[in-house]
Design a protein around this motif. Structure first.
Motif, PDB file in Angstrom:
ATOM      1  N   GLU A   1      33.737  21.494  58.018  1.00 24.25           N
ATOM      2  CA  GLU A   1      32.546  21.361  57.185  1.00 24.25           C
ATOM      3  C   GLU A   1      31.930  19.992  57.429  1.00 24.25           C
ATOM      4  N   TYR A   2      30.609  19.923  57.321  1.00 30.78           N
ATOM      5  CA  TYR A   2      29.883  18.690  57.627  1.00 30.78           C
ATOM      6  C   TYR A   2      28.859  18.393  56.545  1.00 30.78           C
ATOM      7  N   MET A   3      28.636  17.105  56.304  1.00 29.74           N
ATOM      8  CA  MET A   3      27.485  16.728  55.494  1.00 29.74           C
ATOM      9  C   MET A   3      26.879  15.440  56.041  1.00 29.74           C
ATOM     10  N   LEU A   4      25.640  15.149  55.662  1.00 31.32           N
ATOM     11  CA  LEU A   4      24.998  13.927  56.143  1.00 31.32           C
ATOM     12  C   LEU A   4      25.695  12.705  55.577  1.00 31.32           C
ATOM     13  N   SER A   5      25.893  11.687  56.408  1.00 29.35           N
ATOM     14  CA  SER A   5      26.476  10.431  55.941  1.00 29.35           C
ATOM     15  C   SER A   5      25.392   9.611  55.241  1.00 29.35           C
ATOM     16  N   ASP A   6      25.826   8.575  54.539  1.00 28.92           N
ATOM     17  CA  ASP A   6      24.857   7.676  53.895  1.00 28.92           C
ATOM     18  C   ASP A   6      23.941   7.031  54.937  1.00 28.92           C
ATOM     19  N   LYS A   7      24.508   6.690  56.106  1.00 29.68           N
ATOM     20  CA  LYS A   7      23.704   6.112  57.191  1.00 29.68           C
ATOM     21  C   LYS A   7      22.545   7.047  57.573  1.00 29.68           C
ATOM     22  N   ALA A   8      22.853   8.316  57.720  1.00 32.81           N
ATOM     23  CA  ALA A   8      21.812   9.286  58.073  1.00 32.81           C
ATOM     24  C   ALA A   8      20.791   9.411  56.944  1.00 32.81           C
ATOM     25  N   LYS A   9      21.280   9.492  55.709  1.00 34.48           N
ATOM     26  CA  LYS A   9      20.373   9.621  54.561  1.00 34.48           C
ATOM     27  C   LYS A   9      19.443   8.415  54.470  1.00 34.48           C
ATOM     28  N   ASN A  10      19.994   7.210  54.678  1.00 36.87           N
ATOM     29  CA  ASN A  10      19.184   5.997  54.592  1.00 36.87           C
ATOM     30  C   ASN A  10      18.112   5.959  55.681  1.00 36.87           C
ATOM     31  N   GLN A  11      18.512   6.263  56.916  1.00 36.87           N
ATOM     32  CA  GLN A  11      17.531   6.237  58.007  1.00 36.87           C
ATOM     33  C   GLN A  11      16.450   7.292  57.787  1.00 36.87           C
ATOM     34  N   LEU A  12      16.865   8.472  57.336  1.00 37.13           N
ATOM     35  CA  LEU A  12      15.891   9.535  57.088  1.00 37.13           C
ATOM     36  C   LEU A  12      14.951   9.173  55.951  1.00 37.13           C
ATOM     37  N   SER A  13      15.496   8.553  54.902  1.00 33.18           N
ATOM     38  CA  SER A  13      14.640   8.115  53.789  1.00 33.18           C
ATOM     39  C   SER A  13      13.611   7.106  54.278  1.00 33.18           C
ATOM     40  N   GLY A  14      14.048   6.174  55.145  1.00 27.08           N
ATOM     41  CA  GLY A  14      13.132   5.185  55.704  1.00 27.08           C
ATOM     42  C   GLY A  14      12.024   5.846  56.496  1.00 27.08           C
ATOM     43  N   PHE A  15      12.391   6.807  57.324  1.00 23.45           N
ATOM     44  CA  PHE A  15      11.388   7.519  58.126  1.00 23.45           C
ATOM     45  C   PHE A  15      10.415   8.267  57.219  1.00 23.45           C
ATOM     46  N   LEU A  16      10.959   8.917  56.204  1.00 21.94           N
ATOM     47  CA  LEU A  16      10.082   9.718  55.352  1.00 21.94           C
ATOM     48  C   LEU A  16       9.161   8.828  54.534  1.00 21.94           C
ATOM     49  N   SER A  17       9.594   7.604  54.232  1.00 25.77           N
ATOM     50  CA  SER A  17       8.680   6.707  53.516  1.00 25.77           C
ATOM     51  C   SER A  17       7.592   6.204  54.466  1.00 25.77           C
ATOM     52  N   THR A  18       7.939   5.982  55.744  1.00 24.86           N
ATOM     53  CA  THR A  18       6.912   5.681  56.753  1.00 24.86           C
ATOM     54  C   THR A  18       5.914   6.829  56.830  1.00 24.86           C
ATOM     55  N   PHE A  19       6.451   8.037  56.848  1.00 33.23           N
ATOM     56  CA  PHE A  19       5.613   9.235  56.959  1.00 33.23           C
ATOM     57  C   PHE A  19       4.640   9.342  55.782  1.00 33.23           C
ATOM     58  N   SER A  20       5.077   8.886  54.622  1.00 32.72           N
ATOM     59  CA  SER A  20       4.253   9.029  53.411  1.00 32.72           C
ATOM     60  C   SER A  20       3.244   7.907  53.238  1.00 32.72           C
TER      61      SER A  20
END
Lengths: 232, 232
Positions: free
Chosen positions: A77-96
């Motif tokens: 089983e797999y889930m996103l790590s905090d590192k992935a969540k943080n980078q994705l949040s950063g990208f999505l805030s750039t996107f917004s």
């Protein structure tokens, strides 16, 4: 301070989007909030690649620290790590973020004359002339703000000046943006540049223009100007 | 209606994340709001790949309709297409959704007996038994809602049941989620399943449980039950 090679997108293998093929499916299947049962077989079928290739991608993403992995009696089983969540949040805030004209205060300071040197290199000069349709005054105005100037400019479309190699030396690419500088009731259109190889951080920017900005605006070291990105 | 192969992630080559290596840099450099001057040389340098490989990726992304391209006197410029913006917005909204327990009304209807057939296949049965630690009653309860049931379940971590091949036939993977069904003051834990190969759309879900839900809850065709996803 020695010039450093700025990684505008981060280092290869440590950027979430190098593993988008694994991370996006994991997000789509709830892997932000808990463990998803996912095998090479099912990932391969979802991505249209072989089971072996999919299993390798899962392993790579786990090794790079973007997914947490656990084994249970019924498989991995797999889930996103905090590192992935943080980078994705950063990208999505750039996107917004929208490109809103906003001025930033910045202080004039003297560099070590590198700006002039670089602007006199044909590899850079020709590109600036073509992109902005003026002959740059051979010298840059150095400005230092209290926050990241690059963050202010990033939502605006950049004109990337290509790097090149000459005389056995490598010159990195440069992010450039149209801007306006304001001082003492006057203003001047200019170009804000962020070189990939630079001795300065993101709170510093070099500004180029057709004329000497120091002379035209009557600037001296320590003066505070306002800089704003402008859309074409 | 004939069974269709549902593309949970979209078709390969038409999904934004197959081009994340190009689209993410474009977003980072302002390509949502205008044209970015970007060459194979600068993209290659930013991605740590060759100029030729980077140029090919830009072409592929343009061919797939994810970037708009224009040529000016000073080189090629790119921006995100509406298709890319729309897919990215969809992903952003998935990313922002939290798994909140919420019930959905759904109507009981009779299928054509396929649920029983599939549950009796060893390839599926063994996986369900291992994942959910119960022997499924050999038959599914079919429910139809007025909106997408899959959208309700998607923020919850799925346990993906692998597909397999047997007797010359391919059986697709199945997204499964822990759920609870409510009817007439009673409730029962169950598993909601969304087969990749299915004759039904996203507003339909099949539900499995250790016992016959029709008998246990006293259900008949046309009855309205409430279904809710639950976290482990």
């Amino acid at each position: 301070m020695v010039a450093q090679n700025k990684m505008f997108l981060g280092n290869y293998g440590e950027r979430w989007f190098d593993f988008a093929d694994v991370l996006v499916p994991l997000v789509e299947f709830g892997g932000l909030h808990g463990y998803v049962r996912l095998s090479g077989s099912s990932l391969g079928s979802l991505l249209g690649i072989s089971q072996q290739a999919a299993a390798r991608r899962l392993i790579k993403a786990a090794e790079a620290g973007f997914v947490n992995k656990r084994q249970s009696v019924f498989g991995f089983e797999y889930m996103l790590s905090d590192k992935a969540k943080n980078q994705l949040s950063g990208f999505l805030s750039t996107f917004s973020k929208r490109p809103e004209p906003k001025r930033i205060d910045a202080k004039v300071f003297s560099g070590v004359g590198e700006g002039r040197f670089f602007l006199e290199l044909r590899g850079y000069r020709k590109q600036f002339e073509q992109i902005y349709d003026f002959k740059p005054y051979p010298g840059t105005l150095n400005l230092k703000a209290k926050q990241s100037v690059l963050d202010l400019f990033k939502p605006f479309p950049t004109k990337i000046v290509n790097g090149f190699r000459t005389g056995g030396r490598t010159y990195g690419l440069v992010l450039s943006y149209k801007a306006r500088i304001h001082y003492n009731g006057q203003n001047q259109e200019c170009v804000a540049v962020f070189p990939q190889i630079s001795r300065y951080g993101d709170e510093t920017v070099e500004v180029i223009a057709p004329t000497s900005l120091r002379k035209k605006l009557g600037l001296a070291d320590g003066d505070i100007v306002e800089l704003e990105p402008i859309l074409d």
